[in-house]
Design a protein around this motif. Structure first.
Motif, PDB file in Angstrom:
ATOM      1  N   ARG A  22       0.833  -1.210   0.000  1.00 55.23           N
ATOM      2  CA  ARG A  22       0.000   0.000   0.000  1.00 55.23           C
ATOM      3  C   ARG A  22       0.872   1.267   0.000  1.00 55.23           C
ATOM      4  N   GLU A  23       1.872   1.279   0.878  1.00 54.97           N
ATOM      5  CA  GLU A  23       2.757   2.452   0.951  1.00 54.97           C
ATOM      6  C   GLU A  23       3.408   2.745  -0.387  1.00 54.97           C
ATOM      7  N   GLU A  24       3.846   1.659  -1.052  1.00 55.23           N
ATOM      8  CA  GLU A  24       4.523   1.846  -2.347  1.00 55.23           C
ATOM      9  C   GLU A  24       3.553   2.377  -3.402  1.00 55.23           C
ATOM     10  N   ILE A  25       2.318   1.864  -3.399  1.00 53.09           N
ATOM     11  CA  ILE A  25       1.318   2.333  -4.374  1.00 53.09           C
ATOM     12  C   ILE A  25       0.956   3.784  -4.080  1.00 53.09           C
ATOM     13  N   GLU A  26       0.869   4.127  -2.801  1.00 54.60           N
ATOM     14  CA  GLU A  26       0.533   5.507  -2.462  1.00 54.60           C
ATOM     15  C   GLU A  26       1.659   6.482  -2.857  1.00 54.60           C
ATOM     16  N   LYS A  27       2.895   5.988  -2.745  1.00 55.20           N
ATOM     17  CA  LYS A  27       4.039   6.816  -3.162  1.00 55.20           C
ATOM     18  C   LYS A  27       4.066   6.963  -4.680  1.00 55.20           C
ATOM     19  N   ASN A  28       3.721   5.861  -5.359  1.00 52.90           N
ATOM     20  CA  ASN A  28       3.802   5.819  -6.820  1.00 52.90           C
ATOM     21  C   ASN A  28       2.611   5.038  -7.383  1.00 52.90           C
ATOM     22  N   PRO A  29       1.535   5.755  -7.751  1.00 53.15           N
ATOM     23  CA  PRO A  29       0.317   5.081  -8.229  1.00 53.15           C
ATOM     24  C   PRO A  29       0.551   4.212  -9.468  1.00 53.15           C
ATOM     25  N   LYS A  30       1.658   4.494 -10.190  1.00 51.51           N
ATOM     26  CA  LYS A  30       1.968   3.696 -11.385  1.00 51.51           C
ATOM     27  C   LYS A  30       2.956   2.578 -11.069  1.00 51.51           C
ATOM     28  N   LEU A  31       2.928   2.114  -9.839  1.00 50.90           N
ATOM     29  CA  LEU A  31       3.875   1.093  -9.392  1.00 50.90           C
ATOM     30  C   LEU A  31       3.871  -0.133 -10.314  1.00 50.90           C
ATOM     31  N   VAL A  32       5.057  -0.664 -10.565  1.00 48.59           N
ATOM     32  CA  VAL A  32       5.168  -1.950 -11.268  1.00 48.59           C
ATOM     33  C   VAL A  32       5.458  -2.998 -10.195  1.00 48.59           C
ATOM     34  N   LEU A  33       4.484  -3.869 -10.025  1.00 54.86           N
ATOM     35  CA  LEU A  33       4.483  -4.791  -8.897  1.00 54.86           C
ATOM     36  C   LEU A  33       4.698  -6.219  -9.388  1.00 54.86           C
ATOM     37  N   GLY A  34       5.673  -6.897  -8.827  1.00 49.37           N
ATOM     38  CA  GLY A  34       5.920  -8.302  -9.168  1.00 49.37           C
ATOM     39  C   GLY A  34       5.161  -9.189  -8.198  1.00 49.37           C
ATOM     40  N   LEU A  35       4.408 -10.145  -8.738  1.00 51.70           N
ATOM     41  CA  LEU A  35       3.541 -10.950  -7.878  1.00 51.70           C
ATOM     42  C   LEU A  35       3.888 -12.431  -7.899  1.00 51.70           C
ATOM     43  N   ALA A  36       3.604 -13.083  -6.786  1.00 50.75           N
ATOM     44  CA  ALA A  36       3.806 -14.525  -6.664  1.00 50.75           C
ATOM     45  C   ALA A  36       2.451 -15.211  -6.471  1.00 50.75           C
ATOM     46  N   THR A  37       2.393 -16.467  -6.812  1.00 44.85           N
ATOM     47  CA  THR A  37       1.210 -17.268  -6.504  1.00 44.85           C
ATOM     48  C   THR A  37       1.539 -18.161  -5.304  1.00 44.85           C
ATOM     49  N   GLY A  38       0.756 -19.219  -5.104  1.00 37.63           N
ATOM     50  CA  GLY A  38       1.003 -20.113  -3.964  1.00 37.63           C
ATOM     51  C   GLY A  38       0.198 -19.685  -2.753  1.00 37.63           C
ATOM     52  N   SER A  39       0.332 -20.461  -1.688  1.00 37.77           N
ATOM     53  CA  SER A  39      -0.466 -20.208  -0.484  1.00 37.77           C
ATOM     54  C   SER A  39       0.024 -19.000   0.305  1.00 37.77           C
ATOM     55  N   THR A  40       1.344 -18.778   0.295  1.00 38.89           N
ATOM     56  CA  THR A  40       1.914 -17.762   1.178  1.00 38.89           C
ATOM     57  C   THR A  40       1.287 -16.369   1.005  1.00 38.89           C
ATOM     58  N   PRO A  41       1.183 -15.851  -0.244  1.00 38.90           N
ATOM     59  CA  PRO A  41       0.679 -14.473  -0.352  1.00 38.90           C
ATOM     60  C   PRO A  41      -0.841 -14.343  -0.318  1.00 38.90           C
ATOM     61  N   GLU A  42      -1.558 -15.441  -0.150  1.00 38.29           N
ATOM     62  CA  GLU A  42      -3.031 -15.377  -0.190  1.00 38.29           C
ATOM     63  C   GLU A  42      -3.591 -14.386   0.829  1.00 38.29           C
ATOM     64  N   GLY A  43      -3.049 -14.402   2.032  1.00 37.25           N
ATOM     65  CA  GLY A  43      -3.528 -13.505   3.095  1.00 37.25           C
ATOM     66  C   GLY A  43      -3.237 -12.056   2.756  1.00 37.25           C
ATOM     67  N   MET A  44      -2.077 -11.835   2.143  1.00 35.81           N
ATOM     68  CA  MET A  44      -1.719 -10.468   1.733  1.00 35.81           C
ATOM     69  C   MET A  44      -2.683  -9.981   0.656  1.00 35.81           C
ATOM     70  N   TYR A  45      -3.031 -10.858  -0.295  1.00 30.79           N
ATOM     71  CA  TYR A  45      -3.973 -10.463  -1.343  1.00 30.79           C
ATOM     72  C   TYR A  45      -5.345 -10.150  -0.739  1.00 30.79           C
ATOM     73  N   LYS A  46      -5.740 -10.945   0.224  1.00 27.28           N
ATOM     74  CA  LYS A  46      -7.018 -10.719   0.893  1.00 27.28           C
ATOM     75  C   LYS A  46      -7.043  -9.332   1.554  1.00 27.28           C
ATOM     76  N   GLU A  47      -5.938  -9.016   2.196  1.00 33.30           N
ATOM     77  CA  GLU A  47      -5.840  -7.706   2.859  1.00 33.30           C
ATOM     78  C   GLU A  47      -5.778  -6.566   1.827  1.00 33.30           C
ATOM     79  N   LEU A  48      -5.116  -6.791   0.705  1.00 35.42           N
ATOM     80  CA  LEU A  48      -5.076  -5.756  -0.339  1.00 35.42           C
ATOM     81  C   LEU A  48      -6.481  -5.504  -0.888  1.00 35.42           C
ATOM     82  N   ILE A  49      -7.271  -6.570  -1.017  1.00 39.98           N
ATOM     83  CA  ILE A  49      -8.661  -6.425  -1.476  1.00 39.98           C
ATOM     84  C   ILE A  49      -9.444  -5.588  -0.460  1.00 39.98           C
ATOM     85  N   ARG A  50      -9.218  -5.876   0.831  1.00 41.35           N
ATOM     86  CA  ARG A  50      -9.901  -5.104   1.869  1.00 41.35           C
ATOM     87  C   ARG A  50      -9.480  -3.631   1.805  1.00 41.35           C
ATOM     88  N   LEU A  51      -8.181  -3.403   1.626  1.00 43.14           N
ATOM     89  CA  LEU A  51      -7.693  -2.020   1.545  1.00 43.14           C
ATOM     90  C   LEU A  51      -8.299  -1.303   0.345  1.00 43.14           C
TER      91      LEU A  51
END
Ligand code: F6R
Length: 242
Positions: A22-51
């Motif tokens: 979130r901080e990075e997107i707020e600093k730079n709305p055009k952020l280029v974000l590298g994403l992973a799949t798998g179980s580990t980031p699922e909770g982070m994605y859930k929280e990003l959806i909430r945000l």
């Protein structure tokens, strides 16, 4: 430099990771974000959806690049990473799907395609923030422990241990693809900032190895991160202490 953050549990780890995004997107709305799949980031994605839904976090100008995809299953297959990303994140935020990129496991000319993927990352200005998980065998993306590691995006064979770990998502182990397309170690190392997440007891041995590593070795692909200048490793107590 590797910064280590230890959180009490998976929920806290997920929130801390999402907040850094979130901080990075707020600093730079055009952020280029590298994403992973798998179980580990699922909770982070859930929280990003909430945000996004509750706090208006805006993904409309964000570009994403995923690390990897299986070779030999279609994008529409429920076990493809294309499907996973839509299901777990993209369908629930205001991202422009034209700005989301996932390696094409069905590319007709894979070698040419791999080069194109790395070039596309460059054309978009390079990855600002890369999210990583880690395999129990120390892989990052699908760069498996070996004598050599690929620098750029490549077609790779998956190890038995990875096939077995990933079989939990398939009806049987025979259905797990044995080949994948993955960003290389070089593609990952070019990211300006890296966050590696690991949770749960199963990851404790490899995390212990990584945290005590003073040398880089292709046998522990994650050790390459020791060469990067801005890595944050976020762990839960279980991954940290076992
Ligand atoms: C996924 C990826 C893999 C996973 C790793 C851990 O895009 O690149 O390296 O991050 O296999 O998987 P989980 O999170 O399911 O334990």
């Amino acid at each position: 430099m590797m910064k280590i953050v230890v959180e009490k549990n998976y929920e806290d780890l997920s929130k801390v990771a999402a907040n850094l995004v979130r901080e990075e997107i707020e600093k730079n709305p055009k952020l280029v974000l590298g994403l992973a799949t798998g179980s580990t980031p699922e909770g982070m994605y859930k929280e990003l959806i909430r945000l996004h839904k509750e706090e208006g976090l805006d993904f409309s100008k964000v570009t994403t690049f995923n690390l990897d995809e299986y070779v030999g299953i279609e994008e529409e297959h429920p076990n493809s990473y294309h499907y996973f990303m839509k299901d777990i994140l993209f369908n629930h935020i205001n991202i422009d799907m034209n700005n989301t990129f996932i390696p094409d496991g069905q590319a007709e000319n894979p070698e040419e395609y791999c080069k194109k993927y790395d070039k596309l990352i460059e054309e978009k200005g390079g990855i600002d923030l890369q999210i990583l998980g880690i395999g129990e065998n120390g892989h990052i993306a699908f760069n498996e422990p070996d004598e050599e590691l690929n620098v750029g995006t490549s077609i790779v064979g998956l190890t038995e241990s990875t096939i077995e770990a990933n079989s939990r998502f398939f009806d049987s182990i025979d259905e797990v693809p044995k080949t994948a397309i993955t960003m290389g170690i070089g593609s990952i190392m070019k990211a300006k900032k890296i966050i590696l997440l690991a949770n749960g007891k199963k990851k404790a041995p490899v995390i212990k190895e990584l945290l005590k590593a003073e040398k880089i070795t292709t046998k522990l692909p994650a050790s390459m991160l020791l060469l990067h200048h801005d890595v944050t490793i976020i762990l839960d107590e279980e991954a940290y202490r076992g």
